[in-house]
Design a protein around this motif. Structure first.
Motif, short mmCIF file in Angstrom:
data_model
loop_
_atom_site.label_atom_id
_atom_site.label_comp_id
_atom_site.label_asym_id
_atom_site.label_seq_id
_atom_site.Cartn_x
_atom_site.Cartn_y
_atom_site.Cartn_z
N UNK A 1 43.37 25.35 -4.20
CA UNK A 1 43.31 24.11 -3.17
C UNK A 1 43.32 22.86 -4.34
N UNK A 2 43.73 22.87 -4.86
CA UNK A 2 43.47 21.07 -6.05
C UNK A 2 42.08 21.07 -6.33
N UNK A 3 40.45 21.50 -6.04
CA UNK A 3 39.38 21.36 -6.33
C UNK A 3 38.71 21.94 -7.39
N UNK A 4 38.76 21.01 -7.96
CA UNK A 4 38.09 20.94 -9.71
C UNK A 4 36.69 22.47 -10.33
N UNK A 5 37.20 23.69 -10.98
CA UNK A 5 35.82 23.99 -11.97
C UNK A 5 35.55 23.84 -12.91
N UNK A 6 34.38 23.32 -13.35
CA UNK A 6 33.68 22.44 -14.86
C UNK A 6 33.00 23.20 -15.60
N UNK A 7 32.56 23.06 -16.28
CA UNK A 7 31.10 23.15 -16.63
C UNK A 7 30.38 21.76 -17.17
N UNK A 8 29.05 21.32 -16.85
CA UNK A 8 28.71 20.57 -17.46
C UNK A 8 28.39 20.83 -17.78
N UNK A 9 27.68 19.54 -18.99
CA UNK A 9 27.14 19.18 -20.36
C UNK A 9 26.41 18.57 -20.01
N UNK A 10 24.77 18.90 -20.80
CA UNK A 10 24.64 17.44 -20.74
C UNK A 10 22.79 17.70 -21.70
N UNK A 11 23.69 17.17 -22.81
CA UNK A 11 22.63 18.11 -23.43
C UNK A 11 22.52 19.30 -24.42
N UNK A 12 21.92 20.46 -24.74
CA UNK A 12 21.93 21.67 -24.22
C UNK A 12 21.98 22.11 -23.14
N UNK A 13 22.16 21.70 -22.23
CA UNK A 13 22.16 22.63 -20.91
C UNK A 13 23.72 22.82 -20.30
N UNK A 14 24.32 23.62 -19.61
CA UNK A 14 25.08 23.51 -19.72
C UNK A 14 25.34 24.42 -17.83
N UNK A 15 26.13 23.82 -16.86
CA UNK A 15 25.99 24.40 -15.52
C UNK A 15 27.42 24.11 -15.49
N UNK A 16 27.18 25.53 -14.11
CA UNK A 16 28.71 25.70 -13.39
C UNK A 16 28.64 25.17 -12.18
N UNK A 17 30.18 23.95 -12.13
CA UNK A 17 30.00 23.16 -11.53
C UNK A 17 31.50 23.45 -10.38
N UNK A 18 31.50 23.66 -8.83
CA UNK A 18 32.58 23.63 -8.71
C UNK A 18 32.69 22.93 -7.29
N UNK B 1 49.02 19.71 -8.28
CA UNK B 1 48.01 20.79 -8.03
C UNK B 1 48.15 21.60 -6.70
N UNK B 2 48.06 21.77 -5.78
CA UNK B 2 47.68 22.04 -4.12
C UNK B 2 49.30 23.62 -3.86
N UNK B 3 48.80 25.01 -3.75
CA UNK B 3 49.54 25.55 -3.98
C UNK B 3 50.30 25.29 -2.53
N UNK B 4 52.06 25.18 -2.75
CA UNK B 4 52.89 25.10 -1.79
C UNK B 4 54.79 25.17 -2.17
N UNK B 5 55.07 25.51 -1.19
CA UNK B 5 56.92 25.74 -1.55
C UNK B 5 57.54 24.35 -1.47
N UNK B 6 56.93 22.78 -1.39
CA UNK B 6 57.37 21.36 -1.84
C UNK B 6 56.56 20.45 -1.12
N UNK B 7 56.38 19.67 -2.76
CA UNK B 7 55.74 18.74 -1.92
C UNK B 7 56.49 17.39 -2.14
#
Length: 464
Positions: free
Chosen positions: A260-277, A353-359
């Motif tokens: 659906x074109x939505x980002x996932x990533x790991x948020x890194x702040x110093x030594x902390x790492x947290x998943x974000x969707x 980045x969106x799934x589909x037949x034609x953009x």
């Protein structure tokens, strides 16, 4: 708003009370007589087409306590001022001073693109920590920003302000109304080059925000934008940097996009790492999310709490990457609120980045680009083809360069790119051309009104 007597309002705005002007403003402050409710203060703003002072009787009938107006009127008690917009700013400044003394934290956001999306994310994140004022939409000028300030009251903990600029000194003026403690600069791009003359001129104007920050405040700067990072010497405040590079204080790693074109990533702040969707569409939202994160951290939130709130935050403002799937299987992406070269390319990347037949990219012109407008439109057409867009539909006479660029990049006329004269022609063509599985992006500068076309496309599939 905090309750204010009309005498206090008059003192704050240096206005003159009419003899019948007694009482207390217990409601909101509004510039639209159609939205007045009992207890409100109506600001009668003079405009190009209508004068708000002509609507005092309507405001009185709706329950307004009084009006800020250039002239008295028997219909309603008035605080008479020379310039209602300037008076609105003075009133907001007085209220803001009182609220800050009570513990309010104010955050300001500027940039060539992404201001509203970042404001929406940050407002939802901060709301997890306390009462927050951050209205949907773009209230970022001499009227909208004071109205946002005046929406806050004694219970408000965080106030998120979007700051736009039409020229040098504008952001400084807005900061004079409500001085932020935390300031966010997202990027410096090509928006409003007609006013600023060059990206360097844009950077000079956007940097007025960090110049206004107090020494005990925080400037959030995008380290992936050299002009933004170059603002570091212009502030006395602490600096937090954001970006994808290892040296940034707040980073995103392992960025991926779902179908659906939505980002996932790991948020890194110093030594902390947290998943974000993220729940908002487009890889460009990662940068916005990082800026919102750094601002929330500066406001006292913990990284884990910010990551959780980001993952729950959704789109709030209209016509910004609104993704809707029609009953017949056509997906419409309405991103028609505004456009500049950078936001156009971000939207094209989101489309592909969106799934589909034609953009399909339905693109109108970009306004306020100055002498380089023709070249920018042609380059956009080339970039659309290079991004993998299957069909480019350029709408309106000012967008003909988009089609020229697409043809130059190899798009076949009628199959890979087409130019149509107006919205009606675009609507007629798309009604016949779209098939189930197509994903359609609609985007242009606001003055071209392509949000109407996006709405028409959605309505066309409602009964399928």
């Amino acid at each position: 708003m905090i309750p204010l007597s009309l005498a206090e309002v008059a003192e704050a705005v240096a206005g003159r009370l009419t003899p019948d002007a007694t009482g207390v403003v217990t409601g909101k402050v509004t510039v639209d007589s159609r939205t007045v409710a009992p207890g409100d203060l109506f600001v009668a703003v003079p405009g190009e087409r209508v004068d708000g002072a002509d609507f005092l009787a309507a405001a009185a009938a709706a329950g307004a306590v009084a009006a800020l107006s250039t002239r008295p009127d028997d219909a309603l008690p008035c605080v008479v001022v020379d310039e209602p917009v300037a008076a609105l700013g003075r009133l907001a400044a007085e209220v803001h001073t009182r609220l800050v003394a009570g513990g309010l934290t104010t955050l300001g956001i500027t940039g060539s693109s992404g201001k509203t999306s970042t404001k929406d994310l940050l407002g939802q994140v901060l709301a997890a920590a306390g009462p927050t004022v951050s209205p949907p939409g773009s209230y970022n000028n001499d009227i909208g920003l004071p109205l946002t300030v005046l929406d806050a009251d004694a219970t408000t903990r965080f106030l998120v302000l979007e700051m736009g600029s039409r020229g040098p000194g504008h952001i400084a003026r807005l900061c004079g109304i409500a001085r932020p403690r935390i300031g966010v600069v997202l990027n410096v791009g090509s928006a409003h080059l007609g006013e600023f003359g060059s990206p360097e001129g844009t950077a000079a104007a956007k940097g007025e925000l960090v110049e206004a920050l107090p020494a005990d405040g925080t400037a959030v700067l995008n380290a992936d934008d050299a002009r933004v990072l170059g603002m570091r010497p212009r502030t006395r405040a602490r600096v937090l940097t954001t970006g994808l590079a290892d040296g940034a204080d707040v980073r995103a790693a392992d960025v991926t996009l779902d179908d659906a074109g939505r980002a996932r990533f790991t948020l890194t702040v110093g030594e902390e790492h947290h998943p974000v969707r993220l729940q908002v569409v487009g890889a460009h939202q990662v940068a916005n999310a990082l800026s919102a994160t750094a601002a929330a951290l500066a406001a006292g939130m913990a990284p884990a709490d910010v990551a959780a709130a980001l993952s729950a935050a959704g789109p709030r403002s209209r016509w910004r990457m609104e993704v809707t799937r029609r009953a017949d299987g056509v997906t419409v992406v309405n991103d028609a609120y505004n456009a500049n070269p950078e936001s156009m390319r971000a939207a094209l990347a989101a489309l592909t980045g969106l799934s589909g037949q034609r953009r399909v990219a339905v693109l109108g012109a970009m306004g306020e680009l100055g002498p380089g407008a023709d070249a920018e439109h042609e380059r956009l057409g080339e970039d659309a083809v290079a991004a993998g867009v299957d069909l480019v539909v350029a709408v309106g006479p000012d967008a003909v360069g988009i089609a020229r660029g697409a043809f130059r990049a190899g798009a076949r006329e009628g199959e890979g790119a087409v130019h149509v004269p107006d919205r009606a022609a675009a609507r007629e063509m798309l009604m016949e051309a779209l098939v189930p599985g197509d994903v359609v992006l609609v985007k242009a500068s606001r003055s071209y009104g392509l949000e109407v076309l996006a709405a028409d496309l959605l309505d066309a599939g409602a009964g399928a």
